[in-house]
Scaffold this motif. Structure first.
Motif, mmCIF file in Angstrom:
data_model
loop_
_atom_site.group_PDB
_atom_site.id
_atom_site.type_symbol
_atom_site.label_atom_id
_atom_site.label_comp_id
_atom_site.label_asym_id
_atom_site.label_seq_id
_atom_site.Cartn_x
_atom_site.Cartn_y
_atom_site.Cartn_z
ATOM 1 N N GLN A 176 -0.684 -37.534 -26.228
ATOM 2 C CA GLN A 176 -1.567 -37.012 -27.267
ATOM 3 C C GLN A 176 -2.571 -38.090 -27.660
ATOM 4 O OE1 GLN A 176 1.523 -35.448 -26.841
ATOM 5 N NE2 GLN A 176 -0.028 -33.963 -26.295
ATOM 6 N N ASP A 208 -6.341 -33.835 -28.873
ATOM 7 C CA ASP A 208 -5.212 -33.128 -28.293
ATOM 8 C C ASP A 208 -4.343 -32.515 -29.385
ATOM 9 O OD1 ASP A 208 -5.966 -33.796 -25.713
ATOM 10 O OD2 ASP A 208 -4.809 -35.647 -25.709
ATOM 11 N N ARG A 209 -3.488 -31.613 -29.002
ATOM 12 C CA ARG A 209 -2.597 -30.946 -29.958
ATOM 13 C C ARG A 209 -1.867 -31.951 -30.848
ATOM 14 N NH1 ARG A 209 0.433 -26.097 -26.559
ATOM 15 N NH2 ARG A 209 -1.457 -25.182 -25.624
ATOM 16 N N GLU A 210 -1.833 -31.641 -32.142
ATOM 17 C CA GLU A 210 -1.152 -32.447 -33.158
ATOM 18 C C GLU A 210 -1.782 -33.814 -33.371
ATOM 19 O OE1 GLU A 210 1.004 -31.155 -35.204
ATOM 20 O OE2 GLU A 210 0.823 -29.277 -34.087
ATOM 21 N N ILE A 211 -3.020 -33.978 -32.921
ATOM 22 C CA ILE A 211 -3.790 -35.190 -33.211
ATOM 23 C C ILE A 211 -5.018 -34.783 -34.013
ATOM 24 C CG2 ILE A 211 -5.137 -37.081 -32.228
ATOM 25 C CD1 ILE A 211 -2.163 -37.435 -31.826
ATOM 26 N N VAL A 218 3.777 -29.089 -28.839
ATOM 27 C CA VAL A 218 3.676 -30.261 -27.976
ATOM 28 C C VAL A 218 4.955 -30.490 -27.182
ATOM 29 C CG1 VAL A 218 3.427 -32.766 -27.929
ATOM 30 C CG2 VAL A 218 1.943 -31.416 -29.404
#
Length: 457
Positions: A176, A208-211, A218
């Motif tokens: 990530q 990116d996902r969860e960033i 994730v």
């Protein structure tokens, strides 16, 4: 962590046949309230075998704090800096110049990678970093990936004027990362986006996902899921008035290059792709080659490298079986106990095993980039670093040249002195990523820009 940042692919070696040492200066970064802080641990073992050291956060203070307690067992370490309530626990990995672990200070906890440094000099020089004001337009954007049930945030830069402009999506490699592909103070996608936008391109880069502001699963996600995010990014661009819908492409780095191939094989809006350190070999073969290159760069003997290769092949063969996770885990543990000279696995060894069972890792082992490359009919720019120890150039270039592609418009560039991050380097070893002041080689940026202009202007 599902994957550690910027393209490290998991490598397990439980043999203690070669020396393991924590001596030296170790540097890493942690993100606090959106700010990247450089942290430095300086460790030394005295003549009696006792360890001592200092800790510093040079971006906050010039003061060095004594590390009050250091515990080391085999390749694992625990450090306590009581004066500031900070602790770090980790283990040596790869060529023994990288530590993976996590830090805690009060209620704050974060995963953190430390890289061995040649010196104790604090601070970083990043000669290519980019800051406003810009001579182009930049806006924060967001878009949904309904197929992957994710929400992505990012930045869109484009030249001043009416347009429409040719446009590219930048896709990060493994782990990530934020929209700038930020690592160890480098912001290579920020630098690349700035260069391309100044040369007439609209550029979309996203977290990116969860960033940042991005959301999405994730832990259970695979390369295929992340490809669906990139697909959504292309569709988002195709709806922007400033974008020439007939001139949209993807630039991907490492796993991001594989994602570019996947998306281009499915989405007709993609008219060209640029692959930066993109794997051509099948996942399991790439990881074995990668482990060899990293081990050799770290000074392992040919005998040790041969043992590692055979052991890894056995592990990957197990992981690629179509069996229930519980059965695979049990079989994997038995094999690792055997590889550990029939000694039981320690708790820290078991912690290292969990990423191997992740959907991402098991999927990556099976993915064959050639399958997607053979479907492409669009122009391809493929660049490789001659000192890349993560996607070794020679073997991947050779494989790409031997593929029977549906497109004859393929440009392959080999840069002998560049590493996986496209920095000029001495050895290609991981610690040089951190020490290097170069974030993205200018010759490669120029070559890539010229190629893009030929395909779009």
């Amino acid at each position: 962590m599902r994957k550690i940042l910027y393209l490290f692919i998991i490598y397990f070696h439980f043999s203690c046949s070669h020396a393991q040492t924590f001596d030296g200066s170790w540097k890493g970064e942690v993100s606090v309230s959106g700010q990247k802080l450089l942290l430095v641990f300086n460790l030394q073992q005295d003549s009696t075998g006792n360890w001592n050291g200092t800790f510093e956060s040079p971006m906050q203070t010039s003061q060095k704090f004594a590390i009050s307690q250091i515990r080391i067992q085999h390749d694992s370490i625990w450090m306590d800096v009581k004066n500031i309530g900070l602790a770090y626990a980790g283990f040596l990995d790869r060529d023994k110049d990288v530590m993976k672990g996590g830090m805690k200070q009060g209620t704050f906890e974060s995963a953190m990678i430390l890289v061995r440094s040649e010196n104790e000099q604090s601070g970083l020089s990043r000669k290519q970093d980019v800051f406003p004001p810009y001579n182009y337009m930049e806006e924060d954007v967001s878009f949904k990936n309904n197929k992957g049930n994710s929400f992505l945030t990012g930045s869109l830069t484009y030249p001043k004027g009416k347009g429409p402009f040719p446009a590219v999506v930048l896709v990060n490699g493994s782990g990530q990362q934020n929209r700038d592909s930020e690592m160890f103070g480098h912001r290579p996608f920020k630098v690349l986006a700035d260069h391309l936008t100044k040369n007439g391109f609209a550029v979309l880069r996203y977290d990116d996902r969860e960033i940042g502001g991005s959301k999405g699963e994730v832990n259970l996600a695979t390369t295929i899921d992340f490809a669906s995010d990139a697909n959504a990014a292309v569709d988002f661009l195709s709806k922007k008035n400033i974008v020439d819908v007939e001139k949209i492409g993807i630039i991907g780095h490492s796993e991001g290059a594989l994602i570019a191939e996947i998306v281009a094989s499915e989405n007709d809006n993609v008219k060209y792709i640029a692959l930066l350190s993109g794997p051509v070999l099948k996942g399991d073969s790439l990881l074995i080659l990668q482990s060899y290159a990293l081990g050799k760069a770290g000074g392992l003997s040919e005998a040790a490298l041969a043992i590692n290769k055979a052991n890894n092949r056995k592990l990957y063969t197990i992981l690629m079986k179509d069996e229930p996770p519980k059965v695979l885990a049990e079989t994997l543990e038995k094999e690792l106990i055997h590889q550990n000279n029939n000694n039981p696995l320690t708790p820290d060894m078991r912690i290292k095993l969990s990423p191997m069972m992740s959907p991402w890792f098991r999927t990556f082992l099976r993915i064959d980039p050639a399958y997607y490359l053979k479907q492409l009919k669009v122009p391809i720019f493929a660049s490789f670093g001659g000192k890349d120890v993560q996607v070794p150039a020679n073997e991947n270039i050779y494989s790409l040249q031997r593929l029977h592609l549906n497109t004859t418009d393929v440009t392959i560039k080999d840069y002998p002195n560049l590493n996986h991050l496209f920095q000029n380097t001495q050895t290609g070893k991981i610690e040089e990523y951190f020490e290097n002041s170069e974030s993205f080689n200018e010759q490669l940026m120029d070559d890539l820009t010229k190629w893009l202009k030929m395909k779009t202007m």
